[in-house]
Design a protein around this motif. Structure first.
Motif, PDB file in Angstrom:
ATOM      1  N   SER A 175       0.746  -1.095  -0.055  1.00  0.00           N
ATOM      2  CA  SER A 175       0.063   0.061   0.136  1.00  0.00           C
ATOM      3  C   SER A 175       0.836   1.381   0.103  1.00  0.00           C
ATOM      4  O   SER A 175       0.344   2.412  -0.091  1.00  0.00           O
ATOM      5  CB  SER A 175      -1.024   0.179   1.197  1.00  0.00           C
ATOM      6  OG  SER A 175      -0.244  -0.008   2.346  1.00  0.00           O
ATOM      7  N   ASN A 208       0.173   3.736  -3.203  1.00  0.00           N
ATOM      8  CA  ASN A 208      -0.873   4.389  -2.839  1.00  0.00           C
ATOM      9  C   ASN A 208      -0.583   5.560  -1.785  1.00  0.00           C
ATOM     10  O   ASN A 208      -1.438   6.682  -2.340  1.00  0.00           O
ATOM     11  CB  ASN A 208      -2.132   3.617  -2.120  1.00  0.00           C
ATOM     12  CG  ASN A 208      -2.494   2.640  -3.554  1.00  0.00           C
ATOM     13  OD1 ASN A 208      -2.218   2.928  -4.784  1.00  0.00           O
ATOM     14  ND2 ASN A 208      -2.961   1.471  -3.031  1.00  0.00           N
ATOM     15  N   VAL A 209      -0.010   5.585  -0.764  1.00  0.00           N
ATOM     16  CA  VAL A 209       0.371   6.489   0.178  1.00  0.00           C
ATOM     17  C   VAL A 209       1.157   7.678  -0.464  1.00  0.00           C
ATOM     18  O   VAL A 209       0.729   8.644  -0.532  1.00  0.00           O
ATOM     19  CB  VAL A 209       1.150   5.960   1.483  1.00  0.00           C
ATOM     20  CG1 VAL A 209       1.319   6.990   2.402  1.00  0.00           C
ATOM     21  CG2 VAL A 209       0.077   4.972   2.262  1.00  0.00           C
ATOM     22  N   ALA A 244      -1.079   9.619  -2.788  1.00  0.00           N
ATOM     23  CA  ALA A 244      -1.932  10.400  -2.195  1.00  0.00           C
ATOM     24  C   ALA A 244      -1.150  11.625  -1.560  1.00  0.00           C
ATOM     25  O   ALA A 244      -1.632  12.775  -1.716  1.00  0.00           O
ATOM     26  CB  ALA A 244      -2.367   9.724  -0.878  1.00  0.00           C
ATOM     27  N   ALA A 297      -0.660  14.237  -4.467  1.00  0.00           N
ATOM     28  CA  ALA A 297      -1.915  14.931  -4.903  1.00  0.00           C
ATOM     29  C   ALA A 297      -1.956  16.117  -3.649  1.00  0.00           C
ATOM     30  O   ALA A 297      -2.383  17.058  -4.069  1.00  0.00           O
ATOM     31  CB  ALA A 297      -2.908  14.081  -4.741  1.00  0.00           C
ATOM     32  N   LEU A 298      -1.733  15.595  -2.523  1.00  0.00           N
ATOM     33  CA  LEU A 298      -1.836  16.725  -1.314  1.00  0.00           C
ATOM     34  C   LEU A 298      -0.729  17.627  -1.521  1.00  0.00           C
ATOM     35  O   LEU A 298      -1.271  19.024  -1.457  1.00  0.00           O
ATOM     36  CB  LEU A 298      -1.597  15.964  -0.108  1.00  0.00           C
ATOM     37  CG  LEU A 298      -1.465  16.916   1.285  1.00  0.00           C
ATOM     38  CD1 LEU A 298      -2.923  17.546   1.427  1.00  0.00           C
ATOM     39  CD2 LEU A 298      -0.997  16.143   2.438  1.00  0.00           C
TER      40      LEU A 298
END
Length: 160
Positions: free
Chosen positions: A117, A120-121, A124, A127-128
């Motif tokens: 995972s 995916n972190v 994210a 994107a942040l």
């Protein structure tokens, strides 16, 4: 000076979007590029991008500090946003990327690696950071009166 900060922030936004959300996924669409090579190119791409982004952090923070010291009001929000960006970039650079690099090296060595995972972190957090840098750019432009802050603005005011 504030316009320079805004320009840096918008160039940074474009670079981050182009590399992280356009070029990186696009390379996996090339059928002639083996997965191991695509992963290695991606690994090095993000290492180089990180160096460039640290330069943007330093330049932007320095210019914001100079503007703030010279009495420019309203820079606290931009300074706070860039501070958060720096913390997220540090987490990616010193925590997540080493984990992802180790995984990529195992895949390149031919190991069968179970899905994880951390990728995916990382996405994210990218994107942040993109949203934070864009918000800092918009806020900075508002400090020079170039971006409307409320509905109903007059086009002449915006274009002036």
């Amino acid at each position: 000076m504030i316009r320079t900060v805004a320009a840096i922030l918008f160039v940074w936004t474009g670079l981050l979007f182009g590399v992280s959300f356009v070029a990186t996924p696009a390379k996996f669409l090339a059928p002639s590029l083996p997965m191991a090579q695509a992963l290695d190119v991606g690994r090095w791409t993000f290492h180089v991008l990180a160096w460039i982004e640290w330069a943007f952090v330093i330049a932007t923070a320095g210019l914001i500090a100079v503007a703030w010291r010279s009495g420019r009001r309203g820079m606290a929000v931009a300074a706070g946003l860039i501070a958060v960006v720096a913390v997220v970039l540090a987490a990616e650079t010193f925590v997540l990327r080493p984990l992802l690099d180790a995984r990529v090296l195992r895949i390149m060595a031919g190991e069968s690696v179970p899905p994880g995972s951390w990728h995916n972190v990382y996405i994210a957090l990218e994107a942040l950071r993109l949203a934070l840098i864009l918000a800092a750019g918009i806020h900075t432009l508002r400090q020079v009166g170039r971006v409307p802050s409320a509905p109903g603005f007059k086009l002449q005011e915006f274009a002036a």
